[in-house]
Design an enzyme around this catalytic site. Structure first.
Site, short mmCIF file in Angstrom:
data_model
loop_
_atom_site.label_atom_id
_atom_site.label_comp_id
_atom_site.label_asym_id
_atom_site.label_seq_id
_atom_site.Cartn_x
_atom_site.Cartn_y
_atom_site.Cartn_z
N ASP A 81 26.50 90.72 53.12
CA ASP A 81 27.89 90.86 53.53
C ASP A 81 28.76 89.91 52.70
O ASP A 81 28.26 88.92 52.16
CB ASP A 81 28.06 90.50 55.01
CG ASP A 81 27.29 91.44 55.92
OD1 ASP A 81 27.02 92.58 55.50
OD2 ASP A 81 26.97 91.01 57.05
N1 URA Z 1 22.23 90.77 57.95
C1 URA Z 1 23.57 90.68 58.13
O1 URA Z 1 24.06 90.85 59.24
N2 URA Z 1 24.33 90.38 57.06
C2 URA Z 1 23.82 90.16 55.82
O2 URA Z 1 24.58 89.88 54.89
C3 URA Z 1 22.43 90.24 55.65
C4 URA Z 1 21.66 90.56 56.75
#
Ligand code: URA
Length: 251
Positions: free
Chosen positions: A112
């Site tokens: 993310d």
């Molecule tokens: N899980 C998440 O919620 N976000 C990420 O960036 C990676 C794994």
């Protein structure tokens, strides 16, 4: 394209591809007579390796391994999106030198925008595909700081059995390691959308910091500052290929 054409490779390109420097830097090395092919000094940067798999290429007498593919690890900063292009935010590819991104580098899974840590990028699509495939169950480990009630032994057991997300999806067994009252490591074998955040949400907690530490045996190099990357070592590359039962191709 015939097989013979397929394996022809410009010397400067081959050297930039293994991270010896930018195209310009590599050309300067060649011009200075520091590079030899099969024992013969080459000063023409446009020199074509007709059979890169067989050629003994050296830099100052050091034998180099030419690789068909490029693999690197990046310590992703927050604020960057794991995409090739984005209209609003900077993308992780912008952090990579142009001579390494002229071929399509694929990231193995996404993080993310606000997540930091290990991003593996490779030009080998099959390797990326297998590392992300549920078939190989590659374990990814995350460092999480969260808000909410401190995790207990009972929560660890819950993660081990499989957390049910709010949409009723049941996650595969995951390993929770409690570091202190707002700090944990979580190891998961799948990569559902926002998985870690949703797993914590399902237990009534909120992720306030998320960073990926490892993908399978590949661990984020602690020497890499946020935003920095490096090519993988021979050992890291062969470990990754072996973990998904893929033969390591050179030229
Ligand atoms: N899980 C998440 O919620 N976000 C990420 O960036 C990676 C794994």
């Amino acid at each position: 394209m015939t097989m013979a054409e397929k394996t022809r490779l410009r010397l400067d390109r081959a050297l930039a591809q293994i991270g010896l420097g930018t195209r310009k830097e590599v050309r300067a090395l060649i011009k200075k007579g520091r590079v030899a092919v099969d024992g013969e000094i080459i000063t023409d940067h446009g020199f074509i390796l007709t059979n890169p798999g067989e050629a003994a290429v050296t830099l100052d007498d050091m034998l180099l391994t030419l690789r068909k593919h490029t693999h690197l690890m990046l310590n992703k900063p927050a604020g960057y999106v794991s995409a090739h292009k984005d209209n609003r935010f900077p993308v992780i590819l912008e952090l990579i030198a142009p001579e390494l991104r002229y071929r399509s580098l694929t990231s193995v899974g996404r993080l993310d925008r606000d997540t930091t840590g290990l991003i593996l990028m490779t030009t080998d699509g099959e390797l990326a595909h297998r590392l992300m495939s549920p078939k190989y169950q590659i374990v990814k480990t995350y460092h999480i700081i969260y808000a909410g009630r401190p995790f207990s032994e009972a929560d660890r057991e819950q993660f081990r059995l499989g957390i049910m997300l709010e949409d009723k999806t049941v996650c595969l067994p995951a390993e929770l390691e409690i570091l202190d009252e707002s700090d944990v490591l979580l190891s998961i074998k799948e990569g559902k959308y926002h998985q870690v955040k949703r797993m914590l949400e399902a237990t009534g907690r909120k992720v306030t910091y998320l960073s990926r530490l490892s993908i399978g045996e590949l661990t984020l190099d602690p020497e890499l500052d946020i935003g920095e990357y490096r090519l993988l070592t021979e050992e890291e590359i062969s470990g990754l290929y072996a973990s998904v039962k893929l033969e390591l191709e050179e030229y």
